[in-house]
Motif scaffolding. Structure first.
Motif, PDB file in Angstrom:
ATOM      1  N   LEU A   1     -27.951 -19.280 -29.718  1.00  0.00           N
ATOM      2  CA  LEU A   1     -28.258 -19.488 -28.316  1.00  0.00           C
ATOM      3  C   LEU A   1     -29.293 -18.509 -27.623  1.00  0.00           C
ATOM      4  CD1 LEU A   1     -24.303 -19.420 -27.526  1.00  0.00           C
ATOM      5  CD2 LEU A   1     -25.831 -21.455 -27.174  1.00  0.00           C
TER       6      LEU A   1
ATOM      7  N   GLU B   1     -31.295 -22.369 -28.567  1.00  0.00           N
ATOM      8  CA  GLU B   1     -30.635 -23.538 -29.231  1.00  0.00           C
ATOM      9  C   GLU B   1     -29.265 -24.039 -28.489  1.00  0.00           C
ATOM     10  OE1 GLU B   1     -31.616 -25.288 -31.530  1.00  0.00           O
ATOM     11  OE2 GLU B   1     -33.239 -24.102 -32.756  1.00  0.00           O
ATOM     12  N   VAL B   2     -29.109 -25.164 -28.619  1.00  0.00           N
ATOM     13  CA  VAL B   2     -27.841 -25.708 -28.029  1.00  0.00           C
ATOM     14  C   VAL B   2     -26.904 -25.880 -29.107  1.00  0.00           C
ATOM     15  CG1 VAL B   2     -26.565 -27.731 -26.829  1.00  0.00           C
ATOM     16  CG2 VAL B   2     -29.075 -26.764 -26.286  1.00  0.00           C
TER      17      VAL B   2
ATOM     18  N   ALA C   1     -25.106 -24.213 -23.760  1.00  0.00           N
ATOM     19  CA  ALA C   1     -26.446 -23.487 -23.509  1.00  0.00           C
ATOM     20  C   ALA C   1     -26.566 -22.465 -22.836  1.00  0.00           C
ATOM     21  CB  ALA C   1     -27.639 -24.559 -23.197  1.00  0.00           C
ATOM     22  N   ILE C   2     -27.196 -21.283 -22.822  1.00  0.00           N
ATOM     23  CA  ILE C   2     -27.451 -20.110 -22.016  1.00  0.00           C
ATOM     24  C   ILE C   2     -27.891 -20.864 -20.637  1.00  0.00           C
ATOM     25  CG2 ILE C   2     -28.354 -18.249 -21.512  1.00  0.00           C
ATOM     26  CD1 ILE C   2     -28.093 -17.139 -24.309  1.00  0.00           C
TER      27      ILE C   2
ATOM     28  N   ALA D   1     -33.427 -25.052 -22.616  1.00  0.00           N
ATOM     29  CA  ALA D   1     -32.082 -25.444 -23.431  1.00  0.00           C
ATOM     30  C   ALA D   1     -31.048 -26.318 -22.450  1.00  0.00           C
ATOM     31  CB  ALA D   1     -31.300 -24.092 -23.634  1.00  0.00           C
TER      32      ALA D   1
ATOM     33  N   ILE E   1     -23.151 -12.397 -25.655  1.00  0.00           N
ATOM     34  CA  ILE E   1     -24.415 -12.993 -24.924  1.00  0.00           C
ATOM     35  C   ILE E   1     -24.721 -12.452 -23.826  1.00  0.00           C
ATOM     36  CG2 ILE E   1     -24.568 -14.976 -26.563  1.00  0.00           C
ATOM     37  CD1 ILE E   1     -23.426 -16.732 -24.034  1.00  0.00           C
TER      38      ILE E   1
ATOM     39  N   LEU F   1     -22.182 -19.481 -20.267  1.00  0.00           N
ATOM     40  CA  LEU F   1     -22.859 -20.642 -20.831  1.00  0.00           C
ATOM     41  C   LEU F   1     -22.286 -21.785 -20.309  1.00  0.00           C
ATOM     42  CD1 LEU F   1     -21.074 -20.028 -24.759  1.00  0.00           C
ATOM     43  CD2 LEU F   1     -23.638 -20.324 -23.786  1.00  0.00           C
TER      44      LEU F   1
END
Ligand code: TXA
Ligand code: MG
Length: 328
Positions: free
Chosen positions: A15, A19-20, A33-34, A40, A127, A131
């Motif tokens: 992430l 990336e997804v 995704a962030i 993303a 993270i 999201l």
């Protein structure tokens, strides 16, 4: 093919590098995704083939970080969040400036929730960012409730599916909005209206969105749909159709039902999928999307879905079946 695994550090790394990936929740799998990574997030729309006018829900580790993204929200949203989070409730209210326009499809409102899945909650902690995650299915198709469902549909388009097992609830979150000083029900989901009203101590209005197209008011969108044509029916209607049939015209039909089915219907149709032998609505919600997917793979001419008792989560299941049966 996507890798399927339960490594949250790997998921976090992917992430963070833009990336997804697919993530588990208690409702359905999400395509995450962030939220601040605009490239993303636009990939999320692209992978799902979802129109940009359909906004995304933001997922958070806790209530405090979720409410920080509201500019303002009614006090009763706090009460509901305290009661139902982590859990299948999405709250929509005025967004603050930090929320990117792509997330909200340009609207001044943002949808937030704290999902109830240990892996995803840990991932969100690591993270340290929201999201953005719609359900991890191609736009309009049946939602995914296990990693294999995601693999089948999107496996070639994403690197990783975080495996949190089969989704406990199996139907999407209930969405509440806030308009003109009143909390409203915007999407039927895993938590039923009366449970929300019990916490609030007053009744709320239903304003269920028919579709997500700003230019087609009132028209019910085809959604949650298998590729096989699906028709809604009742036990009585099916029995009488079969009794009046002149040929074996139902031999290529699969039936999705709940509880029991008359012997004549079983004899006349090709396959029958029982959502719950014990007439348990939660079991039915849990099995709904897997059942639709199984029937869709069976190569039948048609799927007939017997509507469930229209209360509790049965109402949300019927809502999904109605949308699944919309013909273009
Ligand atoms: O259970 C769930 O809610 C799952 C899991 C992954 O969290 N997510 C989900 O997302 O169902 P999705 O994208 O399939 O449906 C989200 C819906 C949108 O179609 C829209 O109806 C509503 O949430 N929504 C999102 N943001 C909104 C906003 N700013 N204003 C109004 N409605 C919004
Ligand atoms: Mg969806």
């Amino acid at each position: 093919m996507a890798e399927i695994g339960s490594d949250i550090f790997k998921a976090a790394k992917l992430l963070a590098s833009g990336e997804v990936i697919a993530i588990p929740t208690e409702t359905v799998y999400g395509l995450g995704a962030i939220a601040f990574d605009l490239v993303a997030v636009s990939r999320v729309f692209e992978i799902k083939q979802r129109p940009f006018f359909d906004p995304l829900i933001l997922h958070f580790a806790n209530k405090k970080s979720a409410f920080a993204f509201f500019k303002s929200a009614p006090a009763d949203f706090e009460k509901l969040a305290n009661y139902f989070w982590p859990g299948p409730l999405t709250l929509v209210a005025e967004k603050n400036e930090e929320v990117p326009d792509i997330i909200t499809a340009g609207s001044s409102l943002v949808a937030v929730r704290v999902p109830n899945h240990p892996l995803t909650l840990e991932l969100l902690e690591i993270i340290d960012a929201p999201l953005a995650a719609p359900s991890a299915n191609p736009f309009g198709y049946v939602s995914p409730t296990n990693p294999e469902h995601v693999q089948d549909n999107l496996g070639d388009l994403i690197p990783y599916i975080l495996d949190g097992g089969p989704c406990k609830l199996g139907i999407e979150s209930t969405i509440l909005g806030y308009k003109e000083g009143k909390i409203q029900l915007w999407r039927l989901g895993a938590i039923d209206k009366s449970a929300i009203e019990n916490v609030l101590g007053y009744q709320i209005e239903e304003l269920i969105a028919q579709n997500s197209k700003p230019d087609a008011p009132g028209q019910l969108d085809k959604h949650y749909s298998p590729l096989t044509p699906i028709f809604l029916t009742t036990q009585m209607e099916m029995e009488s159709k079969i009794a009046n049939a002149t040929s074996n015209e139902f031999s290529d039909v699969a039936v999705l039902f709940f509880g029991d089915l008359p012997d004549t219907v079983v004899a006349a149709t090709s396959f029958q999928f029982n959502l719950s032998e014990n007439r348990d609505l939660f079991e039915a919600a849990h099995k709904l999307y897997a059942g639709l997917r199984q029937l869709d793979r069976g190569g039948y001419k048609e799927i007939w879905a017997v509507l469930l008792p229209d209360f509790g989560v049965g109402k949300a299941i019927n809502d999904r079946l109605k949308r699944a049966s919309v013909k273009e």
